[in-house]
Design a protein around this motif. Structure first.
Motif, mmCIF file in Angstrom:
data_model
loop_
_atom_site.group_PDB
_atom_site.id
_atom_site.type_symbol
_atom_site.label_atom_id
_atom_site.label_comp_id
_atom_site.label_asym_id
_atom_site.label_seq_id
_atom_site.Cartn_x
_atom_site.Cartn_y
_atom_site.Cartn_z
ATOM 1 N N UNK A 1 -7.557 2.607 -11.677
ATOM 2 C CA UNK A 1 -8.810 2.103 -12.247
ATOM 3 C C UNK A 1 -10.032 2.678 -11.539
ATOM 4 N N UNK A 2 -9.971 2.783 -10.219
ATOM 5 C CA UNK A 2 -11.130 3.334 -9.515
ATOM 6 C C UNK A 2 -11.347 4.794 -9.896
ATOM 7 N N UNK A 3 -10.261 5.559 -10.023
ATOM 8 C CA UNK A 3 -10.384 6.960 -10.427
ATOM 9 C C UNK A 3 -10.907 7.070 -11.854
ATOM 10 N N UNK A 4 -10.377 6.245 -12.753
ATOM 11 C CA UNK A 4 -10.809 6.282 -14.145
ATOM 12 C C UNK A 4 -12.280 5.917 -14.277
ATOM 13 N N UNK B 1 4.729 -0.210 -4.938
ATOM 14 C CA UNK B 1 3.539 0.373 -4.337
ATOM 15 C C UNK B 1 2.346 0.154 -5.255
ATOM 16 N N UNK B 2 1.242 -0.244 -4.657
ATOM 17 C CA UNK B 2 0.047 -0.591 -5.440
ATOM 18 C C UNK B 2 -0.604 0.668 -6.003
ATOM 19 N N UNK B 3 -0.751 0.724 -7.328
ATOM 20 C CA UNK B 3 -1.318 1.903 -7.983
ATOM 21 C C UNK B 3 -2.490 1.565 -8.894
ATOM 22 N N UNK B 4 -2.626 0.315 -9.295
ATOM 23 C CA UNK B 4 -3.698 -0.023 -10.231
ATOM 24 C C UNK B 4 -5.084 0.243 -9.646
ATOM 25 N N UNK C 1 -0.027 -4.611 -15.906
ATOM 26 C CA UNK C 1 0.662 -3.341 -16.125
ATOM 27 C C UNK C 1 -0.364 -2.215 -16.160
ATOM 28 N N UNK C 2 -0.111 -1.126 -15.439
ATOM 29 C CA UNK C 2 -1.154 -0.113 -15.255
ATOM 30 C C UNK C 2 -1.647 0.525 -16.548
ATOM 31 N N UNK D 1 0.826 -1.211 0.000
ATOM 32 C CA UNK D 1 0.000 0.000 0.000
ATOM 33 C C UNK D 1 0.860 1.260 0.000
ATOM 34 N N UNK D 2 0.476 2.294 -0.763
ATOM 35 C CA UNK D 2 1.217 3.557 -0.717
ATOM 36 C C UNK D 2 1.284 4.087 0.710
ATOM 37 N N UNK D 3 2.428 4.621 1.072
ATOM 38 C CA UNK D 3 2.620 5.148 2.419
ATOM 39 C C UNK D 3 3.282 4.164 3.360
ATOM 40 N N UNK D 4 3.287 2.881 3.007
ATOM 41 C CA UNK D 4 3.959 1.879 3.841
ATOM 42 C C UNK D 4 5.366 1.621 3.314
ATOM 43 N N UNK D 5 6.214 1.087 4.185
ATOM 44 C CA UNK D 5 7.585 0.756 3.799
ATOM 45 C C UNK D 5 7.552 -0.341 2.738
ATOM 46 N N UNK D 6 8.336 -0.165 1.683
ATOM 47 C CA UNK D 6 8.328 -1.103 0.567
ATOM 48 C C UNK D 6 9.460 -2.114 0.732
ATOM 49 N N UNK D 7 9.132 -3.418 0.877
ATOM 50 C CA UNK D 7 10.173 -4.444 0.988
ATOM 51 C C UNK D 7 10.959 -4.571 -0.316
#
Length: 425
Positions: free
Chosen positions: A221-224, A214-217, A317-318, A203-209
């Motif tokens: 998609x929800x915004x689109x 970071x999840x953006x799709x 792929x986004x 999730x955006x805002x969390x530390x990325x292993x």
């Protein structure tokens, strides 16, 4: 189904995938429009589809009104300069003059104000003078224009303001409001369930292993879809675990009219969506002959009552996910809502620069609408066209339709382009 690698599936589908137009035809042929209707307040109807004709209950504005600031007189013909009238009153919006206007009389009148009985013409204030507080004199020649707005200029009583099946924009809603309409019957939009898959998603805002992204799709998609008028009702992010994905698909099918997933639809070891779709419903077709967007699946999931819930498996792929949503999911949602599907408008534009590409699949390239020094519109490509690069969607005005066989396109070559910008009104 056991965990581990996703099972290989038989391939009854074209090796290169379906051409986009054929895929869209297959999707639309499989779907039926909803007949459900609901009533919503006018303020909540933007973007919705009208379910019934709307008629004007009365004429609008309902009275003759002045088009400009001036003086109303009873003379129907243009008077001669030097003519005088007695000033007997005033009419303003919401405060009309209450008596009949007689011969030789005039009233001060403001833009939009009602004309009294007997008034036949408005004299523009720039063409008159008031020698005394109660006298009006015409000092310039006037035109044949009476400067009067008809009582039914916007609508007459019983006139159809809106046909059934109209997409409601700002202009439609404003006209209905001007005719006193406060409630509308609209078709019910399909409820969307969105599934985002992948072990690598953080999730955006969390530390990325290490190795994660970071999840953006989901956001994309929800915004689109919301921008297109179809809000997402449920959204899940699930790792590439077959048991968890199976449960998520079943739950989304139970509470949605359409299920959309992104990722996990190709043929890799962790791509479980397609085999799960075959287990829980039906795969109608898989793969598109398109760049970006090849790994795309369409079919149905079995709902709790045995009904078929349409399913769209978008690429991971986004950019590919967004483009296939525009080309295939959006027309389908319009049809399910009861509308005749409208695609993005197309126009031919010259390329602003030379373009080199490898032959292969037809491509929808992101481009900007550029205007050259002479004012001529052109298509401008800038930056990488990689399907993983969300930046290629930023400020994109166009999707250029590049033929599969095209390898060298010179500047000035005409290409078909889909216009991405939404209408204002």
């Amino acid at each position: 189904m056991a965990s581990g690698s996703a099972p290989a599936m038989a391939e009854p589908f074209p090796a290169e995938g379906l051409p986009l137009a054929q895929a869209r035809e297959a999707v639309l042929a499989a779907l039926s429009a909803s007949l459900l209707v609901e009533s919503v307040p006018l303020q909540e109807a933007l973007g919705r589809l009208s379910a019934a004709p709307v008629l004007a209950a009365e004429s609008v504005p309902g009275f003759r009104a002045s088009i400009l600031d001036g003086y109303a007189i009873s003379t129907p013909e243009p008077p001669a300069p030097g003519t005088r009238w007695q000033l007997v009153g005033r009419s303003a919006p919401g405060a009309p003059y209450g008596a009949e206007l007689g011969a030789g009389e005039a009233i001060r009148i403001l833009t939009g104000a009602p004309l009294p009985t007997g008034a036949q013409r408005v004299l523009p204030q720039e063409q008159v003078q008031c020698p005394t507080a109660s006298t009006l004199e015409l000092v310039e020649p006037v035109s044949d224009q009476p400067w009067i707005r008809a009582a039914d200029e916007e609508a007459s009583a019983g006139q159809q303001l809106l046909a059934a099946g109209t997409r409601l924009g700002a202009a439609e809603l404003a006209r209905l409001a001007s005719c006193g309409i406060s409630q509308l019957a609209v078709t019910v939009r399909p409820r969307l369930g969105l599934l985002i898959t992948g072990d690598e998603l953080t999730p955006p805002g969390e530390r990325r292993p290490p190795g994660a992204i970071w999840e953006s799709n989901g956001t994309l998609l929800e915004s689109l879809l919301t921008r297109l008028g179809y809000p997402v009702a449920q959204r899940r992010v699930v790792a590439d675990d077959p048991a968890a994905l199976r449960l998520a698909l079943q739950e989304l099918a139970a509470g949605s009219d359409v299920v959309v997933s992104t990722g996990g639809v190709s043929a890799g070891d962790s791509d479980w969506i397609r085999p799960l779709l075959a287990e829980l419903g039906e795969v109608a077709f898989w793969k598109l002959f398109l760049k970006p967007g090849r790994p795309f699946a369409f079919g149905s999931l079995q709902g709790p009552s045995g009904q078929a819930i349409p399913f769209f498996g978008l690429p991971g792929n986004p950019v590919a996910a967004a483009i296939t949503a525009l080309q295939l999911l959006w027309p389908a949602l319009q049809q399910l809502e009861g509308a005749k599907p409208q695609l993005l408008p197309r126009l031919q534009l010259p390329l602003a620069q030379d373009l080199r590409r490898r032959a292969g699949r037809p491509e929808l390239a992101r481009a900007r609408l550029h205007v050259d020094g002479s004012g001529a519109p052109m298509a401008w490509l800038e930056g990488s066209q990689a399907s993983s690069r969300i930046g290629s969607l930023q400020e994109a005005d166009l999707l250029l339709e590049l033929p599969a066989e095209a390898t060298q396109l010179e500047a000035g070559t005409l290409v078909w382009a889909q216009l991405l910008r939404l209408p204002i009104f």
